[in-house]
Design a protein around this motif. Structure first.
Motif, PDB file in Angstrom:
ATOM      1  N   HIS A 156      21.123  13.603 -24.635  1.00  0.00           N
ATOM      2  CA  HIS A 156      21.915  12.317 -24.192  1.00  0.00           C
ATOM      3  C   HIS A 156      23.426  12.634 -23.458  1.00  0.00           C
ATOM      4  CE1 HIS A 156      23.393  12.871 -28.119  1.00  0.00           C
ATOM      5  NE2 HIS A 156      24.472  12.079 -27.938  1.00  0.00           N
ATOM      6  N   HIS A 157      23.982  13.639 -23.834  1.00  0.00           N
ATOM      7  CA  HIS A 157      25.005  14.025 -23.439  1.00  0.00           C
ATOM      8  C   HIS A 157      25.047  14.576 -21.862  1.00  0.00           C
ATOM      9  CE1 HIS A 157      27.390  13.427 -26.799  1.00  0.00           C
ATOM     10  NE2 HIS A 157      26.814  14.220 -27.559  1.00  0.00           N
ATOM     11  N   VAL A 158      24.041  15.303 -21.723  1.00  0.00           N
ATOM     12  CA  VAL A 158      23.769  15.820 -20.364  1.00  0.00           C
ATOM     13  C   VAL A 158      23.235  14.777 -19.327  1.00  0.00           C
ATOM     14  CG1 VAL A 158      22.175  17.535 -18.929  1.00  0.00           C
ATOM     15  CG2 VAL A 158      23.068  18.046 -21.161  1.00  0.00           C
ATOM     16  N   LEU A 159      22.320  13.739 -19.901  1.00  0.00           N
ATOM     17  CA  LEU A 159      22.100  12.870 -19.178  1.00  0.00           C
ATOM     18  C   LEU A 159      23.283  11.789 -18.642  1.00  0.00           C
ATOM     19  CD1 LEU A 159      18.980  11.455 -21.338  1.00  0.00           C
ATOM     20  CD2 LEU A 159      18.815  12.069 -18.879  1.00  0.00           C
ATOM     21  N   ASN A 160      24.317  11.770 -19.357  1.00  0.00           N
ATOM     22  CA  ASN A 160      25.518  10.981 -19.079  1.00  0.00           C
ATOM     23  C   ASN A 160      26.396  12.029 -18.138  1.00  0.00           C
ATOM     24  OD1 ASN A 160      26.250   8.404 -20.214  1.00  0.00           O
ATOM     25  ND2 ASN A 160      26.010   9.219 -22.215  1.00  0.00           N
ATOM     26  N   ASP A 161      26.442  13.135 -18.703  1.00  0.00           N
ATOM     27  CA  ASP A 161      27.617  14.075 -18.005  1.00  0.00           C
ATOM     28  C   ASP A 161      27.279  14.415 -16.363  1.00  0.00           C
ATOM     29  OD1 ASP A 161      29.215  13.910 -20.192  1.00  0.00           O
ATOM     30  OD2 ASP A 161      28.375  15.899 -20.824  1.00  0.00           O
ATOM     31  N   PHE A 162      25.952  14.450 -16.060  1.00  0.00           N
ATOM     32  CA  PHE A 162      25.678  14.849 -14.929  1.00  0.00           C
ATOM     33  C   PHE A 162      24.757  14.072 -13.948  1.00  0.00           C
ATOM     34  CE2 PHE A 162      26.139  18.752 -17.382  1.00  0.00           C
ATOM     35  CZ  PHE A 162      26.899  19.781 -16.371  1.00  0.00           C
ATOM     36  N   SER A 163      24.760  12.440 -14.496  1.00  0.00           N
ATOM     37  CA  SER A 163      24.190  11.507 -13.410  1.00  0.00           C
ATOM     38  C   SER A 163      24.800  11.226 -12.270  1.00  0.00           C
ATOM     39  CB  SER A 163      24.058  10.266 -14.361  1.00  0.00           C
ATOM     40  OG  SER A 163      25.402   9.944 -14.710  1.00  0.00           O
ATOM     41  N   ASP A 164      26.003  11.759 -12.093  1.00  0.00           N
ATOM     42  CA  ASP A 164      26.998  11.461 -10.996  1.00  0.00           C
ATOM     43  C   ASP A 164      26.274  12.540  -9.464  1.00  0.00           C
ATOM     44  OD1 ASP A 164      27.799  13.781 -12.263  1.00  0.00           O
ATOM     45  OD2 ASP A 164      30.140  13.404 -11.352  1.00  0.00           O
ATOM     46  N   GLU A 165      25.995  13.431 -10.033  1.00  0.00           N
ATOM     47  CA  GLU A 165      25.433  14.616  -9.090  1.00  0.00           C
ATOM     48  C   GLU A 165      23.899  14.813  -9.077  1.00  0.00           C
ATOM     49  OE1 GLU A 165      27.957  18.222  -8.697  1.00  0.00           O
ATOM     50  OE2 GLU A 165      28.936  17.162 -10.449  1.00  0.00           O
ATOM     51  N   TYR A 166      23.159  14.553 -10.194  1.00  0.00           N
ATOM     52  CA  TYR A 166      21.683  14.934 -10.249  1.00  0.00           C
ATOM     53  C   TYR A 166      20.920  13.840 -10.614  1.00  0.00           C
ATOM     54  CZ  TYR A 166      23.788  19.714 -10.098  1.00  0.00           C
ATOM     55  OH  TYR A 166      24.726  20.844  -9.634  1.00  0.00           O
ATOM     56  N   HIS A 167      19.732  14.176 -10.455  1.00  0.00           N
ATOM     57  CA  HIS A 167      18.495  13.246 -10.920  1.00  0.00           C
ATOM     58  C   HIS A 167      18.166  13.934 -12.271  1.00  0.00           C
ATOM     59  CE1 HIS A 167      14.247  11.701 -11.031  1.00  0.00           C
ATOM     60  NE2 HIS A 167      14.875  11.068 -11.969  1.00  0.00           N
ATOM     61  N   VAL A 168      18.778  13.430 -13.271  1.00  0.00           N
ATOM     62  CA  VAL A 168      18.551  14.277 -14.664  1.00  0.00           C
ATOM     63  C   VAL A 168      17.309  13.593 -15.529  1.00  0.00           C
ATOM     64  CG1 VAL A 168      19.665  15.133 -16.598  1.00  0.00           C
ATOM     65  CG2 VAL A 168      21.147  14.398 -14.657  1.00  0.00           C
ATOM     66  N   VAL A 169      16.417  14.346 -15.801  1.00  0.00           N
ATOM     67  CA  VAL A 169      15.212  13.773 -16.512  1.00  0.00           C
ATOM     68  C   VAL A 169      15.139  14.588 -17.925  1.00  0.00           C
ATOM     69  CG1 VAL A 169      12.726  13.470 -16.546  1.00  0.00           C
ATOM     70  CG2 VAL A 169      14.196  13.310 -14.344  1.00  0.00           C
ATOM     71  N   ALA A 170      15.153  13.928 -18.950  1.00  0.00           N
ATOM     72  CA  ALA A 170      14.920  14.678 -20.325  1.00  0.00           C
ATOM     73  C   ALA A 170      13.538  14.018 -20.714  1.00  0.00           C
ATOM     74  CB  ALA A 170      15.923  14.128 -21.414  1.00  0.00           C
ATOM     75  N   VAL A 171      12.679  14.962 -21.034  1.00  0.00           N
ATOM     76  CA  VAL A 171      11.134  14.788 -21.243  1.00  0.00           C
ATOM     77  C   VAL A 171      10.875  15.073 -22.570  1.00  0.00           C
ATOM     78  CG1 VAL A 171      10.548  17.099 -20.546  1.00  0.00           C
ATOM     79  CG2 VAL A 171       8.671  15.289 -20.361  1.00  0.00           C
ATOM     80  N   ASP A 172      10.140  14.034 -23.141  1.00  0.00           N
ATOM     81  CA  ASP A 172       9.411  14.466 -24.519  1.00  0.00           C
ATOM     82  C   ASP A 172       8.219  15.459 -24.255  1.00  0.00           C
ATOM     83  OD1 ASP A 172      11.143  13.164 -26.369  1.00  0.00           O
ATOM     84  OD2 ASP A 172      10.204  11.292 -26.329  1.00  0.00           O
ATOM     85  N   SER A 173       8.369  16.665 -24.629  1.00  0.00           N
ATOM     86  CA  SER A 173       7.295  17.509 -24.390  1.00  0.00           C
ATOM     87  C   SER A 173       5.951  17.194 -25.047  1.00  0.00           C
ATOM     88  CB  SER A 173       7.566  18.900 -25.128  1.00  0.00           C
ATOM     89  OG  SER A 173       8.770  19.178 -24.489  1.00  0.00           O
ATOM     90  N   ARG A 174       4.775  17.634 -24.808  1.00  0.00           N
ATOM     91  CA  ARG A 174       3.325  17.295 -25.356  1.00  0.00           C
ATOM     92  C   ARG A 174       3.767  17.214 -27.123  1.00  0.00           C
ATOM     93  NH1 ARG A 174      -1.653  20.581 -23.743  1.00  0.00           N
ATOM     94  NH2 ARG A 174      -0.720  20.197 -21.694  1.00  0.00           N
ATOM     95  N   GLY A 175       2.840  16.111 -27.668  1.00  0.00           N
ATOM     96  CA  GLY A 175       2.990  16.125 -28.814  1.00  0.00           C
ATOM     97  C   GLY A 175       4.120  15.411 -29.556  1.00  0.00           C
ATOM     98  N   TYR A 176       5.052  15.127 -28.631  1.00  0.00           N
ATOM     99  CA  TYR A 176       6.321  14.578 -29.208  1.00  0.00           C
ATOM    100  C   TYR A 176       6.503  13.160 -28.717  1.00  0.00           C
ATOM    101  CZ  TYR A 176       8.571  18.995 -30.939  1.00  0.00           C
ATOM    102  OH  TYR A 176       8.858  20.285 -31.375  1.00  0.00           O
ATOM    103  N   GLY A 177       7.454  12.327 -29.294  1.00  0.00           N
ATOM    104  CA  GLY A 177       7.806  11.050 -28.925  1.00  0.00           C
ATOM    105  C   GLY A 177       6.210  10.112 -28.440  1.00  0.00           C
ATOM    106  N   ASP A 178       6.671   9.540 -27.402  1.00  0.00           N
ATOM    107  CA  ASP A 178       5.545   8.781 -26.812  1.00  0.00           C
ATOM    108  C   ASP A 178       4.627   9.510 -25.951  1.00  0.00           C
ATOM    109  OD1 ASP A 178       5.807   6.509 -28.274  1.00  0.00           O
ATOM    110  OD2 ASP A 178       7.815   6.139 -27.118  1.00  0.00           O
ATOM    111  N   SER A 179       4.926  10.782 -25.672  1.00  0.00           N
ATOM    112  CA  SER A 179       4.261  11.625 -24.694  1.00  0.00           C
ATOM    113  C   SER A 179       2.734  11.815 -25.305  1.00  0.00           C
ATOM    114  CB  SER A 179       4.797  13.036 -24.439  1.00  0.00           C
ATOM    115  OG  SER A 179       5.990  12.576 -23.776  1.00  0.00           O
ATOM    116  N   ASP A 180       1.897  12.410 -24.570  1.00  0.00           N
ATOM    117  CA  ASP A 180       0.375  12.656 -25.057  1.00  0.00           C
ATOM    118  C   ASP A 180       0.358  13.511 -25.969  1.00  0.00           C
ATOM    119  OD1 ASP A 180      -0.845  10.577 -23.569  1.00  0.00           O
ATOM    120  OD2 ASP A 180      -1.653  12.000 -22.061  1.00  0.00           O
TER     121      ASP A 180
END
Length: 345
Positions: free
Chosen positions: A97-121
């Protein structure tokens, strides 16, 4: 199946036995101490806690070429260069969540839940968590997001996958930033010289057993999670950076209810599982690589670092003193500074 794989499979089973006995004993102790009702308590941690609902972040799903659905959290302009963040165990997208905040001015930042985690398959079979499938997931996620390559930021299991990705699909990585995860060859070279190090990886043997690890880790409403992040010896050293109860709710939401699939990452390491039989395209990694290492990692320590240069050509290492395994959570400002310097090179 080769004779070597059969032998390794048997050794894995033998190594599991003492930890199964430990797990059974631990569960009995907790039941006697807290009572059956408290031991088996599992609260409902839906919906996702508000602390994770930052208005700067956009949650959505992508479907890859293989048909896998992944939960993604985005920040920054989607036309910018892609920065893909891969979490480890027992983590989720919120690690970044810090990286999503810190680099949103320069990059398309995407943090993904890997398979088996969160709401991913969550594939049911153990073999579906072999590193071949995990590396292929990353390649297909990059493509599904409309890119040919990405800057990859990875920690722990995300690092394991990224090191491997750099061998089998190097063309999809622009640069990579890895936190507290040794390359596989560095791991084995050091560990074979120091076999006592394997004792710190007791949980890998334990996770080979079905059902019991999930039972122990989910006990007392997933008490293992706050202990992992906030208590010694493995937890965040700086008390001001430890996770709040609301933040722990994010991890309980994403990880707690999915322990079966989380354990399958370790079960699929067993050489009995063949994966997709991917072949290495390169032996020595030439992808520009930044390793940021919390030097007070209670499990990994810091003895692997000298071995990395044998497998990575273009390598920069930043040693972070007085920092635990959880670099992205404990030292986000330093991490952002080192990432910016590296990405400008």
């Amino acid at each position: 199946m080769s004779f070597g794989k059969k032998v390794l499979g048997v050794l894995s089973f033998v190594g599991t036995v003492p930890w199964v006995l430990f797990c059974i004993g631990r569960c009995i102790f907790l039941i006697l101490r807290h009572g059956p009702s408290r031991f088996f308590e599992r609260k409902n941690h839906d919906p996702l806690p508000k602390v994770a609902q930052n208005p700067k972040f956009e949650h959505d799903y992508i479907v890859t070429k293989s048909g896998m659905k992944f939960h993604c959290v985005h920040s920054g302009p989607r036309t910018a260069k892609l920065m893909l963040c891969l979490h480890g165990f027992p983590e989720c997208w919120y690690t970044y969540h810090h990286v999503l905040n810190d680099f949103s001015d320069e990059y398309h930042v995407v943090a993904v839940d890997s398979r088996g985690y969160g709401d991913s398959d969550k594939p049911e079979s153990i073999g579906a968590y072999h590193r071949d499938y995990l590396a292929n997931d990353v390649r297909e996620i990059i493509n599904a997001l409309g890119h040919e390559k990405a800057i990859i930021v990875a920690h722990n299991w995300g690092g394991i996958v990224t090191w491997y990705l750099a061998h089998v699909f190097p063309e999809v990585i622009d640069k990579m930033i890895i936190m507290n995860c040794p390359h596989g060859e560095a791991f084995w070279e050091y560990t074979l010289k120091n076999p006592s190090q394997l004792l710190k990886f007791w949980y890998v043997f334990l996770f080979q057993c079905p059902y019991l690890p999930e039972l122990m880790m989910s006990a007392l409403d997933y008490i293992m999670l706050p202990r992992t992040y906030n208590q010694m010896p493995n937890g965040i050293l700086d008390p001001t950076k430890r996770l709040t109860s609301e933040e722990m709710g994010v991890f309980k939401y994403c990880v707690g209810r999915n322990f079966k699939y989380v354990c399958n990452y370790y079960r699929a390491v067993n050489p009995l599982y063949n994966g997709m039989r991917l072949k290495k395209k390169v032996e020595i990694i030439s992808t520009p690589t930044l390793v940021v290492w919390g030097m007070d990692d209670a499990v990994l320590g810091n003895k692997y670092l000298p071995y990395l240069s044998k497998v990575v050509k273009n390598l920069k290492i930043v040693e972070v003193e007085n920092c635990s395994h959880w670099v992205a959570l404990e030292r986000p400002d330093l991490l952002a500074k080192e990432m910016r310097n590296f990405l400008k090179e």
